[in-house]
Motif scaffolding. Structure first.
Motif, mmCIF file in Angstrom:
data_model
loop_
_atom_site.group_PDB
_atom_site.id
_atom_site.type_symbol
_atom_site.label_atom_id
_atom_site.label_comp_id
_atom_site.label_asym_id
_atom_site.label_seq_id
_atom_site.Cartn_x
_atom_site.Cartn_y
_atom_site.Cartn_z
ATOM 1 N N VAL A 34 0.938 -0.723 -0.058
ATOM 2 C CA VAL A 34 0.114 -0.147 -0.029
ATOM 3 C C VAL A 34 0.860 1.538 -0.065
ATOM 4 N N VAL A 35 0.278 1.751 -0.728
ATOM 5 C CA VAL A 35 1.169 3.546 -1.341
ATOM 6 C C VAL A 35 0.210 4.732 -0.832
ATOM 7 N N GLU A 36 0.304 5.281 0.487
ATOM 8 C CA GLU A 36 0.179 7.181 -0.135
ATOM 9 C C GLU A 36 0.780 8.111 0.110
ATOM 10 N N ASP A 42 -4.196 7.044 -2.309
ATOM 11 C CA ASP A 42 -3.611 5.484 -1.961
ATOM 12 C C ASP A 42 -3.565 5.195 -3.147
ATOM 13 N N ALA A 62 6.230 9.342 -1.021
ATOM 14 C CA ALA A 62 5.229 8.168 -0.154
ATOM 15 C C ALA A 62 5.879 7.431 1.117
ATOM 16 N N TRP A 63 4.663 7.882 1.788
ATOM 17 C CA TRP A 63 4.916 6.355 2.514
ATOM 18 C C TRP A 63 4.141 4.911 1.770
ATOM 19 N N ILE A 64 5.161 3.734 2.606
ATOM 20 C CA ILE A 64 5.052 2.500 1.777
ATOM 21 C C ILE A 64 4.746 1.898 2.680
#
Length: 74
Positions: A34-36, A42, A62-64
């Motif tokens: 999941v990538v935000e 996302d 990105a938050w991964i």
């Protein structure tokens, strides 16, 4: 550049984010990443498509969360 699983304080169980019902936004296979995006929203990726786009996603800051490593070690 490392993409080891990252946990935000509000998520203590990264595996709870993805289950068999979550599908890759590119091909429909089971999602494992999941990538935000920093701009909001996302994306869900199978391992193949995340690997294909990993460099560009990391460059966006990105938050991964990559659950592939979590599921292999357990």
């Amino acid at each position: 550049m490392s993409t080891s699983p990252v946990t935000r304080p509000e998520f203590t169980e990264p595996l709870a984010l993805l289950d068999a019902t979550h599908r890759c936004d590119r091909c429909g296979a089971r999602a494992h990443v999941v990538v935000e995006l920093p701009t909001g929203g996302d994306l869900l990726f199978c391992g193949h498509h995340f690997t294909r786009h990993q460099e560009a996603l990391v460059a966006t800051d990105a938050w991964i969360v990559d659950t592939r490593e979590i599921t292999r070690s357990g």
